[in-house]
Design an enzyme around this catalytic site. Structure first.
Site, mmCIF file in Angstrom:
data_model
loop_
_atom_site.group_PDB
_atom_site.id
_atom_site.type_symbol
_atom_site.label_atom_id
_atom_site.label_comp_id
_atom_site.label_asym_id
_atom_site.label_seq_id
_atom_site.Cartn_x
_atom_site.Cartn_y
_atom_site.Cartn_z
ATOM 1 N N GLY A 178 0.684 -1.259 0.090
ATOM 2 C CA GLY A 178 -0.107 0.016 -0.172
ATOM 3 C C GLY A 178 0.777 1.286 0.076
ATOM 4 O O GLY A 178 0.536 2.336 0.460
ATOM 5 N N LYS A 202 -17.119 -14.892 -8.736
ATOM 6 C CA LYS A 202 -16.482 -13.445 -8.996
ATOM 7 C C LYS A 202 -17.430 -12.414 -8.967
ATOM 8 O O LYS A 202 -17.065 -11.329 -8.727
ATOM 9 C CB LYS A 202 -15.328 -13.688 -9.980
ATOM 10 C CG LYS A 202 -14.315 -14.693 -9.713
ATOM 11 C CD LYS A 202 -13.143 -14.856 -10.918
ATOM 12 C CE LYS A 202 -12.142 -15.738 -10.496
ATOM 13 N NZ LYS A 202 -11.234 -16.031 -11.845
ATOM 14 N N MET A 230 -4.423 -7.132 -6.676
ATOM 15 C CA MET A 230 -4.037 -7.949 -7.487
ATOM 16 C C MET A 230 -5.203 -8.950 -8.062
ATOM 17 O O MET A 230 -5.056 -10.132 -8.312
ATOM 18 C CB MET A 230 -3.120 -9.014 -6.841
ATOM 19 C CG MET A 230 -1.990 -8.060 -6.263
ATOM 20 S SD MET A 230 -0.983 -7.278 -7.193
ATOM 21 C CE MET A 230 -0.178 -8.379 -8.235
ATOM 22 N N ARG A 231 -6.454 -8.368 -8.459
ATOM 23 C CA ARG A 231 -7.367 -9.103 -9.260
ATOM 24 C C ARG A 231 -7.823 -8.327 -10.321
ATOM 25 O O ARG A 231 -7.658 -6.991 -10.358
ATOM 26 C CB ARG A 231 -8.564 -9.463 -8.340
ATOM 27 C CG ARG A 231 -8.210 -10.204 -6.962
ATOM 28 C CD ARG A 231 -9.191 -10.381 -6.063
ATOM 29 N NE ARG A 231 -8.375 -11.250 -4.946
ATOM 30 C CZ ARG A 231 -8.136 -12.482 -4.939
ATOM 31 N NH1 ARG A 231 -8.703 -13.070 -6.073
ATOM 32 N NH2 ARG A 231 -7.697 -13.092 -4.067
ATOM 33 N N HIS A 272 -0.087 1.133 -13.143
ATOM 34 C CA HIS A 272 0.615 0.001 -13.517
ATOM 35 C C HIS A 272 2.119 0.479 -13.916
ATOM 36 O O HIS A 272 2.558 1.417 -14.270
ATOM 37 C CB HIS A 272 0.162 -0.270 -14.793
ATOM 38 C CG HIS A 272 0.727 -1.583 -15.677
ATOM 39 N ND1 HIS A 272 0.559 -2.768 -14.931
ATOM 40 C CD2 HIS A 272 1.600 -1.683 -16.276
ATOM 41 C CE1 HIS A 272 1.509 -3.715 -15.537
ATOM 42 N NE2 HIS A 272 1.974 -3.081 -16.615
HETATM 43 C C1 GRF Z 1 2.800 -1.074 -7.763
HETATM 44 O O1 GRF Z 1 4.091 -1.204 -8.197
HETATM 45 C C2 GRF Z 1 1.750 -0.657 -8.612
HETATM 46 O O2 GRF Z 1 2.028 0.112 -9.717
HETATM 47 C C3 GRF Z 1 1.100 -1.977 -9.166
HETATM 48 O O3 GRF Z 1 1.215 -2.538 -7.885
HETATM 49 C C4 GRF Z 1 2.174 -1.934 -7.020
HETATM 50 C C5 GRF Z 1 1.515 -1.662 -5.602
HETATM 51 O O4 GRF Z 1 2.542 -1.358 -4.771
HETATM 52 N N1 GRF Z 1 -0.174 -1.989 -9.885
HETATM 53 P P1 GRF Z 1 2.030 -0.661 -3.474
HETATM 54 O O5 GRF Z 1 1.157 -1.408 -2.668
HETATM 55 O O6 GRF Z 1 1.178 0.577 -3.726
HETATM 56 O O7 GRF Z 1 3.189 -0.272 -2.572
#
Ligand code: GRF
Length: 216
Positions: free
Chosen positions: A14, A67, A92-93, A111
């Site tokens: 986060g 889902k 992550m989904r 991203h």
């Molecule tokens: C980041 O690299 C973001 O670009 C990707 O997931 C990672 C999350 O990092 N989608 P964090 O949890 O915000 O530190």
């Protein structure tokens, strides 16, 4: 004008969530995070929410019948709190249609690569293995694809010969923490317009949407 109400979805450490919290607390961003939803009970993002007095919910997909049902319930929680923008911060989904339909062009993601190059997992590793000389990060609206939605802002980040996945990720992350709050600020000011894939930002030139200078 009342503050933009943000709902953040995160699965891990986060740090982007924290960057947004910091922008809000330092009054550079006129918004309020009203809810953190995580699919991971041990996400460090939860500690950050607790520290800053932000409500959080742990919602695990396996506790829902499908889902789609999972994302219906997420949408309900966000709507209940009158969220105006959903922010994916290391969630992550792949977001499913029920949530996208509930928040059309109101879900952002970040991203760690210059989309449309290197979508999906490990954008930084993919860029290194491909041998590109410039990579970066992208803030985009979320559609049903994998990192395919309309692009809002990108930052270009140089790559060095001795880069590892860690050094590159760290360099890109510093830019992530700049452009994500910036994209949210533009949204909160009503300056983002979307037509199909094209995103235009009032008061910006094309070059303002590409950040190439290292953040301070
Ligand atoms: C980041 O690299 C973001 O670009 C990707 O997931 C990672 C999350 O990092 N989608 P964090 O949890 O915000 O530190």
């Amino acid at each position: 004008m009342s503050n933009l109400r943000l709902g953040v979805l995160a699965s891990g450490r986060g740090s982007n969530f924290q960057a947004i919290i910091d922008e809000i607390e330092s009054k550079r961003l006129n918004a309020e995070i009203v809810l953190l939803i995580t699919d991971n009970p041990s996400a460090f993002a939860i500690e950050r929410a607790k520290k800053h007095g932000i409500e959080y919910l742990v919602m695990r997909p396996k506790e829902y019948s499908s889902k789609d049902d999972y994302f219906i319930k997420i949408a309900e929680e966000l709507k209940k709190r009158d969220v105006g923008l959903v922010v994916l911060a290391g969630f992550m989904r792949i977001v499913r249609k029920p949530l996208i339909d509930a928040f059309p062009n109101r879900i952002m993601n970040i991203h760690p690569a210059l989309l449309p190059a290197f979508p999906g997992l490990h954008g930084q590793r993919q860029a290194l293995e491909y041998g590109v000389k410039i990579s970066g990060c992208t803030v985009h609206f979320v559609d049903e694809g994998m990192d395919t939605g309309p692009i809002i802002i990108q930052a270009a980040v140089p790559m060095f010969q001795d880069d590892t996945e860690d050094t590159l990720s760290e360099r890109i992350l510093r830019f992530e923490h700049k452009i994500y709050p910036e994209a949210i600020r533009l949204f909160s000011e009503g300056r983002i317009e979307v037509e199909g894939r094209m995103v235009s930002i009032k008061g910006y030139t094309l070059f303002d949407t590409i950040i190439v200078n290292p953040p301070a």
